[in-house]
Design a protein around this motif. Sequence first.
Motif, PDB file in Angstrom:
ATOM      1  N   ASP A  31      -6.579  -5.404  -7.582  1.00  0.00           N
ATOM      2  CA  ASP A  31      -5.322  -6.054  -7.189  1.00  0.00           C
ATOM      3  C   ASP A  31      -5.493  -7.573  -7.140  1.00  0.00           C
ATOM      4  O   ASP A  31      -5.376  -8.198  -6.084  1.00  0.00           O
ATOM      5  CB  ASP A  31      -4.860  -5.537  -5.831  1.00  0.00           C
ATOM      6  CG  ASP A  31      -3.348  -5.662  -5.658  1.00  0.00           C
ATOM      7  OD1 ASP A  31      -2.727  -6.430  -6.425  1.00  0.00           O
ATOM      8  OD2 ASP A  31      -2.787  -5.013  -4.758  1.00  0.00           O
ATOM      9  N   SER A  86      -3.631  -9.964  -7.926  1.00  0.00           N
ATOM     10  CA  SER A  86      -2.473 -10.771  -7.541  1.00  0.00           C
ATOM     11  C   SER A  86      -2.425 -11.028  -6.035  1.00  0.00           C
ATOM     12  O   SER A  86      -1.664 -11.889  -5.588  1.00  0.00           O
ATOM     13  CB  SER A  86      -1.178 -10.092  -7.992  1.00  0.00           C
ATOM     14  OG  SER A  86      -0.957  -8.891  -7.273  1.00  0.00           O
ATOM     15  N   ALA A 134      -1.903  -4.102  -0.499  1.00  0.00           N
ATOM     16  CA  ALA A 134      -0.660  -3.812   0.205  1.00  0.00           C
ATOM     17  C   ALA A 134      -0.579  -2.365   0.661  1.00  0.00           C
ATOM     18  O   ALA A 134       0.234  -2.018   1.510  1.00  0.00           O
ATOM     19  CB  ALA A 134       0.532  -4.130  -0.699  1.00  0.00           C
ATOM     20  N   ARG A 152       5.712  -7.759  -1.552  1.00  0.00           N
ATOM     21  CA  ARG A 152       5.397  -6.426  -2.075  1.00  0.00           C
ATOM     22  C   ARG A 152       5.971  -5.315  -1.199  1.00  0.00           C
ATOM     23  O   ARG A 152       5.775  -4.132  -1.475  1.00  0.00           O
ATOM     24  CB  ARG A 152       3.873  -6.272  -2.176  1.00  0.00           C
ATOM     25  CG  ARG A 152       3.205  -7.221  -3.170  1.00  0.00           C
ATOM     26  CD  ARG A 152       3.077  -6.621  -4.547  1.00  0.00           C
ATOM     27  NE  ARG A 152       2.062  -5.589  -4.554  1.00  0.00           N
ATOM     28  CZ  ARG A 152       0.773  -5.823  -4.832  1.00  0.00           C
ATOM     29  NH1 ARG A 152       0.356  -7.042  -5.144  1.00  0.00           N
ATOM     30  NH2 ARG A 152      -0.082  -4.838  -4.820  1.00  0.00           N
TER      31      ARG A 152
END
Length: 200
Positions: free
Chosen positions: A50, A52, A71, A155
């Motif tokens: 992940d 990002s 997230a 998110r």
Amino acid sequence: MRLRAFAPEDLPSLYDVCVRTADAGGDARQLYPDQDLMPTIFLAPYVALDPSLAFVVDDGSRAVGYIIGTADTGEFVRRCRQEWLPTVAGRYPAPAAIDTPSDEMLALLHTPERMIVPELAAYPAHLHIDLLPAYQRKGLGRELMTAFLAALAGRGAPAVHLGMVTANVAARAFYDRLGFHVIDVPDAGVLTYLGRSTDS
């Protein structure tokens, strides 16, 4: 000094930051003969799975701190088991016994399901944040956290948790200032779990 998104070329610097802060905030290089072990567990899977949600502080020549996370802890654990662990298990096999600090960490690597704790269900996201000591207490940790929380909120993650070594009192003071509170987790061992909403 600037905060920016993680880039793949940051990885060697981030490995260095990770191991230099992995002993309750102090230098762990003397504890683990393989200097890549701690980053392989606590850093690399996040930027691989992940990227990002990875942000770094750059001093103009290299990354000197970072924040990483996910997230959705349940989904992250599933991907660690299926996607990440097979890529590193050859170099880092599961220990036959727990005799050294490295064995303890290898056992963690091979049990990503340890991250699923019922008491943390209301805090589905989680994070790790590390800054080299020379760059601490300058507001950089707060900037990293602000960027990360905003990304989590974007998110749709309502709340985030982290597990910190209870003995790391300096880190606890930092988290307290940022609005984190204790989450009661029985039998947490050396860890204290903290959480907060992703609202700014």
